[in-house]
Design an enzyme around this catalytic site. Structure first.
Site, PDB file in Angstrom:
ATOM      1  N   ALA A  65      -8.127   3.581   4.400  1.00  0.00           N
ATOM      2  CA  ALA A  65      -7.297   3.079   5.492  1.00  0.00           C
ATOM      3  C   ALA A  65      -6.562   4.266   6.107  1.00  0.00           C
ATOM      4  O   ALA A  65      -6.330   5.278   5.433  1.00  0.00           O
ATOM      5  CB  ALA A  65      -6.305   2.062   4.941  1.00  0.00           C
ATOM      6  N   GLY A 110     -10.100   2.049   1.175  1.00  0.00           N
ATOM      7  CA  GLY A 110     -10.768   1.083   2.043  1.00  0.00           C
ATOM      8  C   GLY A 110     -12.198   1.483   2.378  1.00  0.00           C
ATOM      9  O   GLY A 110     -13.030   0.619   2.678  1.00  0.00           O
ATOM     10  N   GLU A 113     -14.201   0.313  -0.465  1.00  0.00           N
ATOM     11  CA  GLU A 113     -14.268  -1.155  -0.358  1.00  0.00           C
ATOM     12  C   GLU A 113     -15.270  -1.584   0.708  1.00  0.00           C
ATOM     13  O   GLU A 113     -15.990  -2.562   0.542  1.00  0.00           O
ATOM     14  CB  GLU A 113     -12.874  -1.706  -0.045  1.00  0.00           C
ATOM     15  N   GLU A 133      -5.494   4.336  -4.010  1.00  0.00           N
ATOM     16  CA  GLU A 133      -4.352   3.491  -3.628  1.00  0.00           C
ATOM     17  C   GLU A 133      -3.202   3.591  -4.615  1.00  0.00           C
ATOM     18  O   GLU A 133      -2.032   3.586  -4.224  1.00  0.00           O
ATOM     19  CB  GLU A 133      -4.787   2.015  -3.530  1.00  0.00           C
TER      20      GLU A 133
HETATM   21  N1  DAK Z   1      -5.873   8.408   6.980  1.00  0.00           N
HETATM   22  C1  DAK Z   1      -5.562   9.178   8.047  1.00  0.00           C
HETATM   23  N2  DAK Z   1      -5.984  10.451   8.201  1.00  0.00           N
HETATM   24  C2  DAK Z   1      -6.750  10.971   7.217  1.00  0.00           C
HETATM   25  C3  DAK Z   1      -7.120  10.225   6.080  1.00  0.00           C
HETATM   26  C4  DAK Z   1      -6.656   8.868   5.972  1.00  0.00           C
HETATM   27  N3  DAK Z   1      -6.973   8.084   4.956  1.00  0.00           N
HETATM   28  N4  DAK Z   1      -7.884  11.017   5.279  1.00  0.00           N
HETATM   29  C5  DAK Z   1      -7.974  12.204   5.904  1.00  0.00           C
HETATM   30  N5  DAK Z   1      -7.308  12.175   7.078  1.00  0.00           N
HETATM   31  C6  DAK Z   1      -7.172  13.270   8.049  1.00  0.00           C
HETATM   32  C7  DAK Z   1      -6.266  14.359   7.509  1.00  0.00           C
HETATM   33  O1  DAK Z   1      -4.894  14.008   7.729  1.00  0.00           O
HETATM   34  C8  DAK Z   1      -6.713  15.541   8.355  1.00  0.00           C
HETATM   35  O2  DAK Z   1      -6.148  15.413   9.637  1.00  0.00           O
HETATM   36  P1  DAK Z   1      -5.487  16.691  10.374  1.00  0.00           P
HETATM   37  O3  DAK Z   1      -4.433  17.178   9.459  1.00  0.00           O
HETATM   38  O4  DAK Z   1      -6.642  17.659  10.523  1.00  0.00           O
HETATM   39  O5  DAK Z   1      -4.979  16.126  11.661  1.00  0.00           O
HETATM   40  C9  DAK Z   1      -8.221  15.300   8.487  1.00  0.00           C
HETATM   41  O6  DAK Z   1      -8.424  13.912   8.219  1.00  0.00           O
HETATM   42  C10 DAK Z   1      -9.051  16.114   7.490  1.00  0.00           C
HETATM   43  O7  DAK Z   1      -8.547  15.838   6.199  1.00  0.00           O
HETATM   44  P2  DAK Z   1      -8.180  17.015   5.168  1.00  0.00           P
HETATM   45  O8  DAK Z   1      -7.796  18.265   5.891  1.00  0.00           O
HETATM   46  O9  DAK Z   1      -7.222  16.435   4.188  1.00  0.00           O
HETATM   47  O10 DAK Z   1      -9.604  17.257   4.475  1.00  0.00           O
HETATM   48  P3  DAK Z   1      -9.862  17.809   3.014  1.00  0.00           P
HETATM   49  O11 DAK Z   1     -11.323  18.065   2.918  1.00  0.00           O
HETATM   50  O12 DAK Z   1      -8.919  18.913   2.653  1.00  0.00           O
HETATM   51  O13 DAK Z   1      -9.501  16.584   2.029  1.00  0.00           O
HETATM   52  C11 DAK Z   1      -9.605  14.275   1.326  1.00  0.00           C
HETATM   53  C12 DAK Z   1     -10.300  15.435   2.085  1.00  0.00           C
HETATM   54  C13 DAK Z   1     -10.430  13.004   1.571  1.00  0.00           C
HETATM   55  C14 DAK Z   1      -9.552  14.580  -0.171  1.00  0.00           C
HETATM   56  C15 DAK Z   1      -8.153  14.124   1.874  1.00  0.00           C
HETATM   57  O14 DAK Z   1      -8.217  14.068   3.297  1.00  0.00           O
HETATM   58  C16 DAK Z   1      -7.463  12.892   1.370  1.00  0.00           C
HETATM   59  O15 DAK Z   1      -6.983  12.843   0.236  1.00  0.00           O
HETATM   60  N6  DAK Z   1      -7.335  11.890   2.252  1.00  0.00           N
HETATM   61  C17 DAK Z   1      -6.596  10.693   1.969  1.00  0.00           C
HETATM   62  C18 DAK Z   1      -7.385   9.757   1.089  1.00  0.00           C
HETATM   63  C19 DAK Z   1      -6.614   8.492   0.874  1.00  0.00           C
HETATM   64  O16 DAK Z   1      -5.591   8.489   0.179  1.00  0.00           O
HETATM   65  N7  DAK Z   1      -7.061   7.455   1.548  1.00  0.00           N
HETATM   66  C20 DAK Z   1      -6.287   6.198   1.661  1.00  0.00           C
HETATM   67  C21 DAK Z   1      -6.610   5.333   0.505  1.00  0.00           C
HETATM   68  S1  DAK Z   1      -5.559   3.967   0.495  1.00  0.00           S
HETATM   69  C22 DAK Z   1      -4.386  -3.359   1.507  1.00  0.00           C
HETATM   70  C23 DAK Z   1      -5.514  -3.173   2.265  1.00  0.00           C
HETATM   71  C24 DAK Z   1      -6.124  -1.958   2.303  1.00  0.00           C
HETATM   72  C25 DAK Z   1      -5.600  -0.888   1.580  1.00  0.00           C
HETATM   73  C26 DAK Z   1      -4.476  -1.075   0.833  1.00  0.00           C
HETATM   74  C27 DAK Z   1      -3.860  -2.307   0.791  1.00  0.00           C
HETATM   75  N8  DAK Z   1      -3.764  -4.628   1.445  1.00  0.00           N
HETATM   76  C28 DAK Z   1      -4.447  -5.757   2.025  1.00  0.00           C
HETATM   77  C29 DAK Z   1      -2.585  -4.841   0.698  1.00  0.00           C
HETATM   78  C30 DAK Z   1      -6.294   0.358   1.642  1.00  0.00           C
HETATM   79  C31 DAK Z   1      -5.714   1.465   1.221  1.00  0.00           C
HETATM   80  C32 DAK Z   1      -6.411   2.749   1.250  1.00  0.00           C
HETATM   81  O17 DAK Z   1      -7.491   2.914   1.742  1.00  0.00           O
END
Ligand code: DAK
Length: 172
Positions: A65, A110, A113, A133
């Site tokens: 997400a 997400g 998922e 998450e």
């Molecule tokens: N959201 C927004 N931007 C993101 C992103 C994300 N999830 N993942 C990466 N980006 C963006 C980064 O901010 C960066 O943007 P700039 O800084 O260049 O503007 C760009 O993508 C490139 O990312 P990185 O520079 O970080 O790239 P790396 O290769 O160094 O790292 C990485 C890749 C995938 C390890 C890292 O980007 C990372 O950790 N990303 C976040 C992963 C994450 O935590 N995803 C969210 C999971 S939580 C619910 C429903 C749904 C959900 C929850 C509850 N309910 C119904 C209650 C869902 C939750 C989730 O999905």
């Protein structure tokens, strides 16, 4: 249909749908989710027999997400986002066509998922799967707890959801 976050390519009998926000590693923002819902609704009645879902760019299937967008949501907007995502993934799972997830990089949160809502997955060697998450104080809220436990069993699903560990394609 014109989309700003999706690329749709039609071939003979199948369609390739590319989630297309490469600068955000194809993170699921509200615009993408709403376009995905519109696409799935229209694809359901098409004559195509299969759908391949993948992510644009070299790095990611979908990195989850959109964290930046999520932080700004009010409780009501968050509720709507949750329902919208759950409904859209269910509609994808319920498509009468075969849905293949081509996981070409990070499939996190997400994004994992979404992959689980496909009929089956083909992962590249670069694919990585995880549910981070827990590190954000969230649960996998788009059906991942249920779908993953059905695929890999309750213990493996619990391990991934409770540790947030990312695993590579060969282990997955
Ligand atoms: N959201 C927004 N931007 C993101 C992103 C994300 N999830 N993942 C990466 N980006 C963006 C980064 O901010 C960066 O943007 P700039 O800084 O260049 O503007 C760009 O993508 C490139 O990312 P990185 O520079 O970080 O790239 P790396 O290769 O160094 O790292 C990485 C890749 C995938 C390890 C890292 O980007 C990372 O950790 N990303 C976040 C992963 C994450 O935590 N995803 C969210 C999971 S939580 C619910 C429903 C749904 C959900 C929850 C509850 N309910 C119904 C209650 C869902 C939750 C989730 O999905």
């Amino acid at each position: 249909m014109n989309f700003s976050t999706l690329l749709v390519e039609e071939f003979d009998g199948y369609t390739v749908l590319t989630l297309n926000r490469p600068n955000a590693l194809n993170a699921l923002n509200q615009k993408l989710l709403s376009e995905l819902k519109d696409f799935v609704l229209s694809f359901k009645d098409s004559k195509q027999r299969a759908l391949i879902v993948t992510g644009s760019g070299e790095k990611a299937f979908v990195a989850g997400a959109d964290i930046k967008e999520m932080q700004e949501l009010t409780p009501d907007q968050a509720h709507e986002m949750s329902l919208n995502g759950q409904e859209t993934f269910q509609m994808l799972q319920d498509l009468p066509q075969v849905v293949i997830g081509a996981v070409n990089g990070f499939a996190l949160g997400g994004g994992f998922e979404l992959a689980l809502a496909c009929d089956f997955l083909i992962a590249s060697e670069k694919a990585k799967f995880g549910l981070p998450e827990v590190s954000l104080g969230l649960i996998p809220g788009y059906g991942g707890t249920q779908r993953l436990s059905r695929v890999v069993g309750l213990k493996n699903a619990s391990y991934l959801a409770l540790t947030g560990e990312m695993i590579k394609a060969d282990k997955a």
